[in-house]
Design a protein around this motif. Sequence first.
Motif, PDB file in Angstrom:
ATOM      1  N   HIS A  78       4.057  10.380  -4.832  1.00 14.15           N
ATOM      2  CA  HIS A  78       5.287  10.433  -4.043  1.00 14.15           C
ATOM      3  C   HIS A  78       5.492  11.848  -3.538  1.00 14.15           C
ATOM      4  O   HIS A  78       4.976  12.806  -4.117  1.00 14.15           O
ATOM      5  N   LYS A  79       6.229  11.954  -2.441  1.00  9.62           N
ATOM      6  CA  LYS A  79       6.614  13.264  -1.938  1.00  9.62           C
ATOM      7  C   LYS A  79       7.798  13.120  -1.000  1.00  9.62           C
ATOM      8  O   LYS A  79       8.124  12.011  -0.548  1.00  9.62           O
ATOM      9  N   LEU A  80       8.436  14.236  -0.719  1.00  5.91           N
ATOM     10  CA  LEU A  80       9.599  14.282   0.167  1.00  5.91           C
ATOM     11  C   LEU A  80       9.291  15.215   1.326  1.00  5.91           C
ATOM     12  O   LEU A  80       8.849  16.349   1.119  1.00  5.91           O
ATOM     13  N   VAL A  81       9.494  14.723   2.540  1.00  6.95           N
ATOM     14  CA  VAL A  81       9.258  15.520   3.750  1.00  6.95           C
ATOM     15  C   VAL A  81      10.589  15.729   4.449  1.00  6.95           C
ATOM     16  O   VAL A  81      11.264  14.770   4.822  1.00  6.95           O
ATOM     17  N   GLU A  82      10.993  16.990   4.622  1.00  3.09           N
ATOM     18  CA  GLU A  82      12.244  17.339   5.300  1.00  3.09           C
ATOM     19  C   GLU A  82      11.932  17.873   6.694  1.00  3.09           C
ATOM     20  O   GLU A  82      11.200  18.846   6.839  1.00  3.09           O
ATOM     21  N   PHE A  83      12.485  17.234   7.716  1.00  9.14           N
ATOM     22  CA  PHE A  83      12.262  17.672   9.093  1.00  9.14           C
ATOM     23  C   PHE A  83      13.360  18.655   9.484  1.00  9.14           C
ATOM     24  O   PHE A  83      14.445  18.255   9.925  1.00  9.14           O
ATOM     25  N   GLN A  84      13.071  19.921   9.298  1.00  6.64           N
ATOM     26  CA  GLN A  84      14.066  20.956   9.542  1.00  6.64           C
ATOM     27  C   GLN A  84      14.420  21.027  11.021  1.00  6.64           C
ATOM     28  O   GLN A  84      13.564  20.928  11.887  1.00  6.64           O
ATOM     29  N   GLY A  85      15.723  21.169  11.279  1.00  9.23           N
ATOM     30  CA  GLY A  85      16.218  21.238  12.638  1.00  9.23           C
ATOM     31  C   GLY A  85      16.597  19.893  13.219  1.00  9.23           C
ATOM     32  O   GLY A  85      17.124  19.816  14.329  1.00  9.23           O
ATOM     33  N   TYR A  86      16.339  18.821  12.464  1.00 14.13           N
ATOM     34  CA  TYR A  86      16.655  17.472  12.934  1.00 14.13           C
ATOM     35  C   TYR A  86      17.730  16.846  12.053  1.00 14.13           C
ATOM     36  O   TYR A  86      17.738  17.029  10.832  1.00 14.13           O
ATOM     37  N   ALA A 146       0.809  -1.223   0.000  1.00  9.61           N
ATOM     38  CA  ALA A 146       0.000   0.000   0.000  1.00  9.61           C
ATOM     39  C   ALA A 146       0.839   1.268   0.000  1.00  9.61           C
ATOM     40  O   ALA A 146       0.356   2.338  -0.381  1.00  9.61           O
ATOM     41  N   GLY A 147       2.081   1.167   0.434  1.00 11.03           N
ATOM     42  CA  GLY A 147       2.918   2.362   0.456  1.00 11.03           C
ATOM     43  C   GLY A 147       4.262   2.088   1.102  1.00 11.03           C
ATOM     44  O   GLY A 147       4.402   1.176   1.927  1.00 11.03           O
ATOM     45  N   ILE A 148       5.250   2.885   0.717  1.00 10.09           N
ATOM     46  CA  ILE A 148       6.599   2.788   1.248  1.00 10.09           C
ATOM     47  C   ILE A 148       6.948   4.140   1.856  1.00 10.09           C
ATOM     48  O   ILE A 148       6.886   5.166   1.178  1.00 10.09           O
ATOM     49  N   ILE A 149       7.333   4.133   3.146  1.00  4.31           N
ATOM     50  CA  ILE A 149       7.587   5.397   3.837  1.00  4.31           C
ATOM     51  C   ILE A 149       8.911   5.270   4.599  1.00  4.31           C
ATOM     52  O   ILE A 149       8.934   5.051   5.811  1.00  4.31           O
ATOM     53  N   PRO A 150      10.048   5.397   3.910  1.00  2.00           N
ATOM     54  CA  PRO A 150      11.352   5.236   4.564  1.00  2.00           C
ATOM     55  C   PRO A 150      11.828   6.507   5.254  1.00  2.00           C
ATOM     56  O   PRO A 150      11.562   7.622   4.802  1.00  2.00           O
ATOM     57  N   PHE A 151      12.561   6.316   6.347  1.00  5.13           N
ATOM     58  CA  PHE A 151      13.148   7.417   7.105  1.00  5.13           C
ATOM     59  C   PHE A 151      14.640   7.511   6.761  1.00  5.13           C
ATOM     60  O   PHE A 151      15.413   6.591   7.053  1.00  5.13           O
ATOM     61  N   SER A 152      15.049   8.599   6.162  1.00  5.49           N
ATOM     62  CA  SER A 152      16.460   8.871   5.885  1.00  5.49           C
ATOM     63  C   SER A 152      17.160   7.671   5.247  1.00  5.49           C
ATOM     64  O   SER A 152      18.213   7.220   5.686  1.00  5.49           O
ATOM     65  N   ALA A 153      16.562   7.181   4.181  1.00  3.03           N
ATOM     66  CA  ALA A 153      17.103   6.007   3.500  1.00  3.03           C
ATOM     67  C   ALA A 153      18.254   6.362   2.571  1.00  3.03           C
ATOM     68  O   ALA A 153      18.296   7.454   2.002  1.00  3.03           O
ATOM     69  N   GLN A 154      19.175   5.434   2.413  1.00  4.94           N
ATOM     70  CA  GLN A 154      20.195   5.549   1.368  1.00  4.94           C
ATOM     71  C   GLN A 154      19.500   5.203   0.052  1.00  4.94           C
ATOM     72  O   GLN A 154      18.844   4.162  -0.060  1.00  4.94           O
ATOM     73  N   THR A 155      19.625   6.082  -0.950  1.00  6.52           N
ATOM     74  CA  THR A 155      18.990   5.802  -2.237  1.00  6.52           C
ATOM     75  C   THR A 155      20.014   5.534  -3.334  1.00  6.52           C
ATOM     76  O   THR A 155      19.664   4.986  -4.373  1.00  6.52           O
ATOM     77  N   TRP A 161      16.439   1.423  -9.738  1.00  7.06           N
ATOM     78  CA  TRP A 161      15.207   0.714 -10.048  1.00  7.06           C
ATOM     79  C   TRP A 161      13.984   1.624 -10.080  1.00  7.06           C
ATOM     80  O   TRP A 161      12.846   1.148  -9.979  1.00  7.06           O
ATOM     81  N   VAL A 162      14.182   2.905 -10.240  1.00  6.12           N
ATOM     82  CA  VAL A 162      13.058   3.838 -10.314  1.00  6.12           C
ATOM     83  C   VAL A 162      12.072   3.377 -11.395  1.00  6.12           C
ATOM     84  O   VAL A 162      12.471   3.030 -12.503  1.00  6.12           O
ATOM     85  N   ARG A 163      10.809   3.369 -11.053  1.00  6.64           N
ATOM     86  CA  ARG A 163       9.795   2.939 -12.025  1.00  6.64           C
ATOM     87  C   ARG A 163       8.472   3.670 -11.789  1.00  6.64           C
ATOM     88  O   ARG A 163       8.150   4.071 -10.671  1.00  6.64           O
ATOM     89  N   LYS A 164       7.728   3.807 -12.863  1.00  2.98           N
ATOM     90  CA  LYS A 164       6.481   4.562 -12.857  1.00  2.98           C
ATOM     91  C   LYS A 164       5.399   3.912 -12.017  1.00  2.98           C
ATOM     92  O   LYS A 164       4.597   4.605 -11.369  1.00  2.98           O
ATOM     93  N   ASP A 165       5.339   2.572 -12.021  1.00  5.12           N
ATOM     94  CA  ASP A 165       4.200   1.869 -11.454  1.00  5.12           C
ATOM     95  C   ASP A 165       4.404   1.388 -10.018  1.00  5.12           C
ATOM     96  O   ASP A 165       3.680   0.522  -9.533  1.00  5.12           O
ATOM     97  N   ALA A 166       5.387   1.937  -9.321  1.00  2.40           N
ATOM     98  CA  ALA A 166       5.619   1.545  -7.925  1.00  2.40           C
ATOM     99  C   ALA A 166       4.488   2.061  -7.030  1.00  2.40           C
ATOM    100  O   ALA A 166       3.797   3.021  -7.371  1.00  2.40           O
ATOM    101  N   PRO A 167       4.285   1.421  -5.873  1.00  4.43           N
ATOM    102  CA  PRO A 167       3.281   1.917  -4.915  1.00  4.43           C
ATOM    103  C   PRO A 167       3.623   3.333  -4.453  1.00  4.43           C
ATOM    104  O   PRO A 167       4.729   3.836  -4.717  1.00  4.43           O
ATOM    105  N   PRO A 168       2.713   4.003  -3.745  1.00  4.99           N
ATOM    106  CA  PRO A 168       3.007   5.339  -3.208  1.00  4.99           C
ATOM    107  C   PRO A 168       4.291   5.337  -2.379  1.00  4.99           C
ATOM    108  O   PRO A 168       4.546   4.407  -1.610  1.00  4.99           O
ATOM    109  N   ILE A 169       5.099   6.370  -2.552  1.00  5.00           N
ATOM    110  CA  ILE A 169       6.377   6.487  -1.846  1.00  5.00           C
ATOM    111  C   ILE A 169       6.446   7.847  -1.174  1.00  5.00           C
ATOM    112  O   ILE A 169       6.314   8.889  -1.831  1.00  5.00           O
ATOM    113  N   ILE A 170       6.647   7.853   0.145  1.00  3.01           N
ATOM    114  CA  ILE A 170       6.811   9.093   0.894  1.00  3.01           C
ATOM    115  C   ILE A 170       8.177   9.041   1.567  1.00  3.01           C
ATOM    116  O   ILE A 170       8.449   8.157   2.378  1.00  3.01           O
TER     117      ILE A 170
END
Length: 270
Positions: A238-246, A161-170, A197-206
């Motif tokens: 997909h989206k990118l969330v940056e936690f400023q100050g952390y 249903a979705g992939i939500i990694p924290f500070s992952a190595q890409t 392995w970037v691909r168009k049809d991957a599940p939601p990625i945050i």
Amino acid sequence: MRHIILFFIWLGIGQISYAQEVRYETVENISYVDETASAYAKEQCKLDIHYPTSGENNPVVIWFHGGGLTGGKKEIPDFLKEKGLVVVGVGYRFSPNVKVEDIIHDAAKATSFVMKNARKYRGDVDNIFISGHSAGGYLALMITLNKTYLEAEGLDADELAGIIPFSAQTITHFTARKEQGIDEKQPTIDELAPLFWVRKDAPPIILFTGDRELELLGRYEENAYLKRMLSIVGHEKHKLVEFQGYDHGMVYPGLPILVKEINRLVKEKE
């Protein structure tokens, strides 16, 4: 006045009753490998499951711990407990005892186990999310973007249903680069990089990261690059969330947002 007092007494009883309705249990050290596995695999390849003992179809989140693929231990983050989720903390083997490729296969086997057994723990097989911090986030991305890992387990990564990694190595993980004799500050992208392995049809990625000025090496920029390439290939959710100050240890500010994003994605599918 009497009616007001009675109202608050009734309200208090109602709250106590509700709190008692949903109970949670944790089952520990469930093996996800078979009897043919090595002694080391049997020792490391275990998972813990925290789940509600009533209700059905709760979203599931699989959590891979960090540690550079060389250490750490399985964990269920406290904040995720009793949030209406089935939470799975996964253990896996470490380098240099095994190759990074083997560790990714461990992550796929653990995910396969959860996908096949979620209903036993009141989990919703249609709402299984993968998350994890640092090396754990890397594993989450690798087994999702490179579909061959879950295909080897007879499953389709697109069922997640979705992939939500924290500070992952890409880019290629630094431990994988070390196996190749490449310095951790020399960035490369090969088959052991989620970016490959970037691909168009991957599940939601945050993608979650710490502050770009405080993160480990170029971790924010790596995630920003992955976000950009997902856009270029036409991936829509997909989206990118940056936690400023952390800095790199941005797990706690991320966990409440993880729960929020899981609930949002579940609601969008309804």
